[in-house]
Design a protein around this motif. Structure first.
Motif, PDB file in Angstrom:
ATOM      1  N   GLN A 195      -6.444  21.270   1.301  1.00 40.89           N
ATOM      2  CA  GLN A 195      -6.864  22.679   1.298  1.00 40.89           C
ATOM      3  C   GLN A 195      -8.385  22.811   1.176  1.00 40.89           C
ATOM      4  N   ALA A 196      -8.981  21.974   0.300  1.00 44.06           N
ATOM      5  CA  ALA A 196     -10.423  22.076   0.032  1.00 44.06           C
ATOM      6  C   ALA A 196     -11.273  21.573   1.196  1.00 44.06           C
ATOM      7  N   LEU A 197     -10.688  20.674   2.032  1.00 41.40           N
ATOM      8  CA  LEU A 197     -11.463  20.063   3.132  1.00 41.40           C
ATOM      9  C   LEU A 197     -10.750  20.319   4.467  1.00 41.40           C
ATOM     10  N   PRO A 198     -10.669  21.601   4.886  1.00 38.86           N
ATOM     11  CA  PRO A 198      -9.867  21.935   6.075  1.00 38.86           C
ATOM     12  C   PRO A 198     -10.412  21.345   7.378  1.00 38.86           C
ATOM     13  N   ASN A 199     -11.704  20.974   7.390  1.00 44.46           N
ATOM     14  CA  ASN A 199     -12.296  20.448   8.628  1.00 44.46           C
ATOM     15  C   ASN A 199     -12.064  18.954   8.820  1.00 44.46           C
ATOM     16  N   PHE A 200     -11.419  18.326   7.826  1.00 47.44           N
ATOM     17  CA  PHE A 200     -11.241  16.872   7.900  1.00 47.44           C
ATOM     18  C   PHE A 200      -9.770  16.513   7.738  1.00 47.44           C
ATOM     19  N   LYS A 201      -9.399  15.404   8.321  1.00 42.41           N
ATOM     20  CA  LYS A 201      -8.005  14.945   8.237  1.00 42.41           C
ATOM     21  C   LYS A 201      -7.848  14.097   6.968  1.00 42.41           C
ATOM     22  N   VAL A 202      -6.884  14.480   6.125  1.00 43.33           N
ATOM     23  CA  VAL A 202      -6.620  13.759   4.872  1.00 43.33           C
ATOM     24  C   VAL A 202      -5.289  13.028   5.002  1.00 43.33           C
ATOM     25  N   GLY A 203      -5.259  11.755   4.621  1.00 36.90           N
ATOM     26  CA  GLY A 203      -4.030  10.951   4.681  1.00 36.90           C
ATOM     27  C   GLY A 203      -3.561  10.575   3.293  1.00 36.90           C
ATOM     28  N   LEU A 204      -2.296  10.203   3.164  1.00 36.23           N
ATOM     29  CA  LEU A 204      -1.720   9.821   1.868  1.00 36.23           C
ATOM     30  C   LEU A 204      -0.960   8.511   2.017  1.00 36.23           C
ATOM     31  N   VAL A 205      -1.229   7.562   1.110  1.00 36.15           N
ATOM     32  CA  VAL A 205      -0.486   6.295   1.131  1.00 36.15           C
ATOM     33  C   VAL A 205      -0.170   5.888  -0.311  1.00 36.15           C
ATOM     34  N   HIS A 206       1.067   5.475  -0.531  1.00 32.40           N
ATOM     35  CA  HIS A 206       1.469   5.005  -1.861  1.00 32.40           C
ATOM     36  C   HIS A 206       2.624   4.018  -1.738  1.00 32.40           C
ATOM     37  N   GLY A 207       2.987   3.415  -2.851  1.00 28.16           N
ATOM     38  CA  GLY A 207       3.972   2.332  -2.850  1.00 28.16           C
ATOM     39  C   GLY A 207       5.371   2.727  -2.431  1.00 28.16           C
ATOM     40  N   ARG A 208       5.710   4.022  -2.494  1.00 24.40           N
ATOM     41  CA  ARG A 208       7.087   4.429  -2.156  1.00 24.40           C
ATOM     42  C   ARG A 208       7.272   4.762  -0.677  1.00 24.40           C
ATOM     43  N   LEU A 209       6.169   4.739   0.070  1.00 23.78           N
ATOM     44  CA  LEU A 209       6.302   4.968   1.515  1.00 23.78           C
ATOM     45  C   LEU A 209       6.956   3.762   2.164  1.00 23.78           C
ATOM     46  N   LYS A 210       7.684   3.971   3.257  1.00 28.62           N
ATOM     47  CA  LYS A 210       8.245   2.852   4.017  1.00 28.62           C
ATOM     48  C   LYS A 210       7.100   2.082   4.661  1.00 28.62           C
ATOM     49  N   SER A 211       7.335   0.802   4.927  1.00 25.71           N
ATOM     50  CA  SER A 211       6.283  -0.072   5.468  1.00 25.71           C
ATOM     51  C   SER A 211       5.669   0.488   6.735  1.00 25.71           C
ATOM     52  N   GLU A 212       6.530   0.984   7.648  1.00 25.15           N
ATOM     53  CA  GLU A 212       5.995   1.474   8.929  1.00 25.15           C
ATOM     54  C   GLU A 212       5.143   2.740   8.736  1.00 25.15           C
ATOM     55  N   GLU A 213       5.539   3.587   7.733  1.00 31.23           N
ATOM     56  CA  GLU A 213       4.745   4.793   7.447  1.00 31.23           C
ATOM     57  C   GLU A 213       3.380   4.400   6.882  1.00 31.23           C
ATOM     58  N   LYS A 214       3.409   3.427   5.948  1.00 31.41           N
ATOM     59  CA  LYS A 214       2.170   2.930   5.356  1.00 31.41           C
ATOM     60  C   LYS A 214       1.251   2.376   6.434  1.00 31.41           C
ATOM     61  N   ALA A 215       1.834   1.543   7.297  1.00 31.25           N
ATOM     62  CA  ALA A 215       1.062   0.894   8.366  1.00 31.25           C
ATOM     63  C   ALA A 215       0.441   1.938   9.294  1.00 31.25           C
ATOM     64  N   ALA A 216       1.190   2.997   9.609  1.00 33.32           N
ATOM     65  CA  ALA A 216       0.694   4.040  10.523  1.00 33.32           C
ATOM     66  C   ALA A 216      -0.495   4.773   9.899  1.00 33.32           C
ATOM     67  N   VAL A 217      -0.399   5.097   8.588  1.00 27.44           N
ATOM     68  CA  VAL A 217      -1.494   5.795   7.907  1.00 27.44           C
ATOM     69  C   VAL A 217      -2.730   4.894   7.856  1.00 27.44           C
ATOM     70  N   MET A 218      -2.511   3.613   7.507  1.00 26.60           N
ATOM     71  CA  MET A 218      -3.648   2.687   7.404  1.00 26.60           C
ATOM     72  C   MET A 218      -4.323   2.502   8.764  1.00 26.60           C
ATOM     73  N   ALA A 219      -3.526   2.403   9.814  1.00 29.84           N
ATOM     74  CA  ALA A 219      -4.084   2.228  11.171  1.00 29.84           C
ATOM     75  C   ALA A 219      -4.906   3.462  11.563  1.00 29.84           C
ATOM     76  N   ALA A 220      -4.405   4.661  11.219  1.00 27.93           N
ATOM     77  CA  ALA A 220      -5.121   5.905  11.541  1.00 27.93           C
ATOM     78  C   ALA A 220      -6.431   5.992  10.752  1.00 27.93           C
ATOM     79  N   PHE A 221      -6.409   5.512   9.513  1.00 31.46           N
ATOM     80  CA  PHE A 221      -7.628   5.517   8.689  1.00 31.46           C
ATOM     81  C   PHE A 221      -8.653   4.549   9.270  1.00 31.46           C
TER      82      PHE A 221
END
Length: 689
Positions: free
Chosen positions: A509-535
């Motif tokens: 909400q505070a940074l509407p002009n930028f894309k914010v991603g979320l990664v944590h230990g409970r995400l599935k491996s493929e979800e984690k990998a997708a976020v990390m690749a995008a970062f």
């Protein structure tokens, strides 16, 4: 048919023999050799325990603000309130009105005047004799009272077999030559003294464990450990391993191909370390080397060169990492380096689907896979290597000792062992290296690659959160990226900390002009990998994360890190997290945001981290706080390492023990087994890991 009786509480703690009980030494002592009037206790009993006695004149259970037992005792001089927040009906009965009790505790200021909270209580007659010696307080588990342990220890000390178990067999001449002054008592006397110190004993030296009786016990324990390590070193040199001498066919070698593919030159420190490891790999006994290097110093390329040398000789190499994110980073990096060279790489982790896992296991077993990368899934039962010549274990302290042994035992047979290279960004303090790593050769990469910039660390109150977010906006506007690290994934009632999910929503909400991603230990491996690749691709500018990004993440454009509730993190964790920035050409900053009030320990920790980025200084502080078990992974094995020695307080004893161990092994081989059996029993295997 006889049914096996369940183990007693003492047996569950391993206290199943007179020797085990004799070596279960007190954690502290209570002084029950003196008795004070209640008036004296009120004056003298602040900040330390004191013993007094009196008649119970009041005994009541109250329910405000919570259920508690309040008991008042008095003597001819004054009265004193005792407060019990947790109590049994038997205790209430023991302190019935009219009973005479002897109590011991610290006097504090309560709501209704001076009181003792949860004192030790005994029902006695007024003339009951005082204890002739200090009263030991033993380490105990739930359901095991001090009375039971004290009785068991007393019985053990009187057991005839103990005299033989604690007999003096270290040569008097050798001890006299090695020890600075021989005022240490014989072992049996030392142990008896520690269990039953006389009333006039130097309590301070007993509590600090610097008393001659403690010194004798500490020396003997260290001596057993050093003998075990030196023997393990000798045994390793007798084992057979494949010798990987650098191949002369340079053009066709994977090693030479790798050096050409790398987009950088090795630093002088990397070249020196690679020379040391290359020499080890050429030996026909297994390498056992620890590669230390601060975060970002370039340990991975050394692991790759070692793997290339093994593969050039027709052997497989395996790289094992403690987390899937770190293992995956290694996999991607190795694909980048070895892919153009045609090296077949296998990936194995617990999250793979059954079919993928089976295929990976098949190419590992057939030998088709030359390089195998994964998590602890590499040491699972169904994994069988065709011809493993090198095992690289990254962040080795994150694996339990049993796990390190497991890979060592799995890959070897009676005739063949693989080389082991352990890597760590957590430097091992010198005292730790001398005691636990005596069988380990250590290499240190002590310079950062060119272009790596120092990281400025700032400590900021959580009340300035809006300022931090404003600064973050300006940072991202320059085209740079950032991390925002939180200690929890979801809201906790116990710890009301800012959570990753909540922070992600606020920052989005505070940074509407930028894309914010979320990664944590409970995400599935493929979800984690997708976020990390995008970062990594800069499709995400701000990554909100838990400590899953602690190791292995390499994004040069991310040069700012904000760590929320930094007071909740340990030294090594913050040092590792901070190492995720400073990997590109931009000036890098790490902001440690903390909530008040701060404990003294947290204040000191944040101050140290602000002032230094020297991994060795941080490791020494970490050792003093956490002890060796956690740094080594020993706690995961379930076995204590050194029970009576403090590596910082007793560092001077280590060299004495090393000298004595060498002399015993050279001159008195017949006594070595007896000493090891007395002190270590079955635990010697952990010292070989």
């Amino acid at each position: 048919m006889t049914t096996k009786r369940p183990p007693t509480a003492l047996e569950k703690m391993g206290l199943n023999s007179p020797m085990a009980l004799a070596l279960h030494l007190p954690a502290r002592y209570e002084d029950e050799t003196e008795l004070f009037t209640i008036e004296e206790a009120l004056a003298l009993g602040r900040f330390h325990s004191i013993q007094t006695q009196g008649i119970v004149i009041r005994n009541q259970v109250t329910f405000r603000p919570r259920r508690q037992l309040l008991v008042t005792i008095e003597d001819d001089t004054a009265s004193l309130q005792l407060r019990f927040l947790n109590f049994y009906p038997s205790q209430q009965k023991q302190m019935a009105v009219g009973a005479h009790v002897r109590v011991r505790g610290e006097v504090r200021d309560g709501y209704q005047g001076a009181e003792m909270v949860h004192p030790t209580v005994r029902a006695v007659v007024p003339e009951a004799p005082l204890s002739a010696s200090l009263t030991p307080v033993y380490p105990a588990s739930a359901g095991l009272s001090q009375t039971i342990i004290r009785k068991a220890v007393l019985k053990a000390l009187q057991d005839a077999s103990l005299k033989e178990s604690l007999a003096e067999f270290l040569p008097t001449k050798l001890m006299a030559e090695i020890l600075p002054s021989n005022d240490w008592p014989p072992l049996q006397d030392a142990i008896t003294y520690l269990h039953q110190p006389p009333a006039d004993a130097n309590t301070q030296s007993l509590l600090e464990r610097t008393h001659p009786a403690w010194r004798r016990v500490q020396f003997e324990e260290l001596l057993a450990q050093q003998i075990s390590l030196k023997r393990a070193h000798a045994i390793r040199r007798e084992r057979r391993a494949p010798g990987f001498v650098k191949t002369k066919q340079k053009a066709a070698s994977i090693e030479e191909g790798l050096l050409k593919v790398l987009p950088f030159e090795l630093t002088s420190a990397q070249a020196r370390v690679w020379s040391e490891i290359g020499l080890d790999l050429s030996n026909t006994f297994p390498m056992n080397r620890l590669l230390q290097g601060d975060v970002g110093s370039g340990k991975t390329v050394i692991a790759a060169l070692a793997a290339a040398r093994a593969m050039d000789h027709g052997y497989q190499a395996a790289i094992m990492a403690p987390t899937e994110i770190l293992a995956e980073q290694h996999y991607l990096k190795m694909q980048e380096w070895f892919g153009p060279l045609g090296v077949q790489i296998a990936w194995l982790s617990g999250s793979l689907k059954a079919k993928e896992k089976r295929l990976a296991q098949e190419i590992i077993e057939s030998g088709e896979a030359q390089l195998i990368i994964g998590t602890h899934a590499l040491i699972q039962d169904k994994v069988s290597f065709a011809k493993l010549g090198l095992a690289v274990i990254d962040e080795q302290h994150r694996f339990g000792v049993r796990q390190r042994l497991e890979i060592q035992q799995r890959v070897g047979s009676e005739l063949f062992y693989c080389h082991q290279l352990m890597m760590s960004a957590t430097p091992i303090p010198r005292t730790l290296a001398m005691t636990y790593y005596a069988d380990l050769d250590v290499s240190v990469i002590d310079e950062l690659p060119p272009g790596r910039k120092p990281i400025a660390t700032k400590v900021v109150k959580a009340a300035r959160r809006d300022e931090v977010i404003s600064g973050l906006h300006d940072w991202l506007a320059k085209g740079l990226q950032a991390y925002w690290v939180c200690p929890l994934i979801e809201e906790s009632e116990v710890l009301q900390l800012q959570t990753a999910v909540e922070s992600f929503e606020q920052l989005t909400q505070a940074l509407p002009n930028f894309k914010v991603g979320l990664v944590h230990g409970r995400l599935k491996s493929e979800e984690k990998a997708a976020v990390m690749a995008a970062f990594k691709a800069n499709e995400i500018q701000l990554l909100v994360a838990t400590t899953v990004i602690e190791v292995g993440v390499d994004v040069p454009n991310a040069a700012l890190m904000v760590i929320e509730h930094a007071e909740r993190f340990g030294y090594a964790q913050i040092h590792q997290l901070r190492g995720r920035v400073g990997r590109g050409s931009a000036d890098s900053v790490c902001i440690l945001m903390y909530a008040e009030p701060l404990s003294l320990a947290a204040k000191e920790r944040l101050q140290t981290l602000r002032e230094t980025s020297d991994g060795f200084v941080i490791a020494e502080r970490d050792l003093s706080l956490r002890g060796p078990g956690e740094l080594l992974g020993a706690k995961q094995s379930g076995d204590a390492m050194l029970r009576f020695v403090d590596l910082q307080r007793d560092a001077w004893l280590i060299e004495l023990a090393q000298t004595a161990a060498e002399r015993l092994l050279d001159e008195h081989g017949d006594l070595v087994e007896r000493h090891l059996e007395r002190w270590l029993g079955s635990r010697t295997e952990f010292l070989k890991a």
